[in-house]
Scaffold this active site. Sequence first.
Site, short mmCIF file in Angstrom:
data_model
loop_
_atom_site.label_atom_id
_atom_site.label_comp_id
_atom_site.label_asym_id
_atom_site.label_seq_id
_atom_site.Cartn_x
_atom_site.Cartn_y
_atom_site.Cartn_z
N ASN A 90 0.95 -0.82 -0.19
CA ASN A 90 -0.19 -0.32 -0.14
C ASN A 90 0.84 1.51 -0.17
OD1 ASN A 90 -0.06 -0.27 3.06
ND2 ASN A 90 -0.76 1.45 3.31
N ASP A 163 -8.83 3.14 6.55
CA ASP A 163 -7.50 2.09 6.71
C ASP A 163 -8.47 0.89 6.99
OD1 ASP A 163 -5.57 4.44 5.33
OD2 ASP A 163 -5.09 4.30 7.51
#
Length: 395
Positions: A90, A163
């Site tokens: 990520n 998230d």
Amino acid sequence: MPALDGLRVLDMTQYEAGTSCTQALAWLGADVVKVERPGHGDPGRGIGGSSEYFMVWNSNKRSVVLDLSKPRGRQLLFDMLPNYDVFVENYGPGVVEKLGIDYDACKAVKPDIIYGRIKGFGTSGPWSHYKCFDMVAQSAAGAFSITGEAEGPPMRPGPTTGDAGTGVQMALAIVSAYVQRLNTGKGQLIEISMQEAMTYYLRTATASGRYGERAVGRSGNGATPNMSLYPCKGDGANDYVYIMAVTGRMWEALCRVIGREDLFHDPRYQDPRDRYRNRDAIKAEIAKWTIERDKYDAMHELAEGGVPASAVLDTSDLYRNPHLVERGFVHELDHPAVGPIKLLGWPARMSASEVPIRAAPLLGAHSREVLGSDLGLAGAEIDGLVDAGVVGTEA
């Protein structure tokens, strides 16, 4: 055996969106090897390398330190890759391409690799090159717009679903791709945009927007009196109880519990629309009852009477909540650098799979172990890589 026993994951993640994904896989039994940069590792480690933030998102992982800016470091990663089923990253836009560890490069080494990538706005579209963090994704997905008081400004939501909510979706996609690979023998590339992932958690809100024809507004702590927040006895910041009497039967139960069955029979409050129009008067009557009780007494009386309700627990309450403690959700661990810590557990309870929670690793704690088992490197060879600054080990 653990549900994902045998699944091996190269964890190239940082902060939370990616780390929540790989931790979920680890808690389900996967062997997750977190590859970190020399010196500081995952930025989420913070100063000292073992921040509480890092601890809560990286348990049950092993840490290997490789300098991917060096050709030898990248080559070690590619040498390790055939031993793994999944690669998760990520990083910011363009980083894996710059490092030369993108999907095509990894697929050339491991054709059936499952490659998961989390990006703020995906890898295509006019916003794809924008950097993103949790609350940026939440703002872009509409979460701010439905949070706050009706007459007030948009408000930052509390939970970090931008998230962690994205990470769990990626974990589900990876497990699905793994099942597909068991059937087809083929890996695949998985991409999740944080903005798009966040919209999943707004589906109930969007359901009252006439399929996008109008914007859904804010309702604060509850627009209707039977679904709202009420003050309780005490001077604490969280001395409140939330009541959610959704159905007519629950509204009747609420009136009965607070000793005001007359409210249920009052013709002014028979219809939900009538209760909404007269919400201030009804709220005042319910508040007279809640303010005489502490939040737990109010919760227990309401719940025992058939009314969905909860005391407002703060984040500290969770670690000593008798219900969560009795269910074994609060875990006590010992960390080599920090000492005794408590962690909240994984909510999925599987009758045929159990994985004990282990504390998050020190930076590079498993470099020797993993490089030895994956690549057959001996101590002297690893020492040479450490001296060259390619590999890092626990200090």
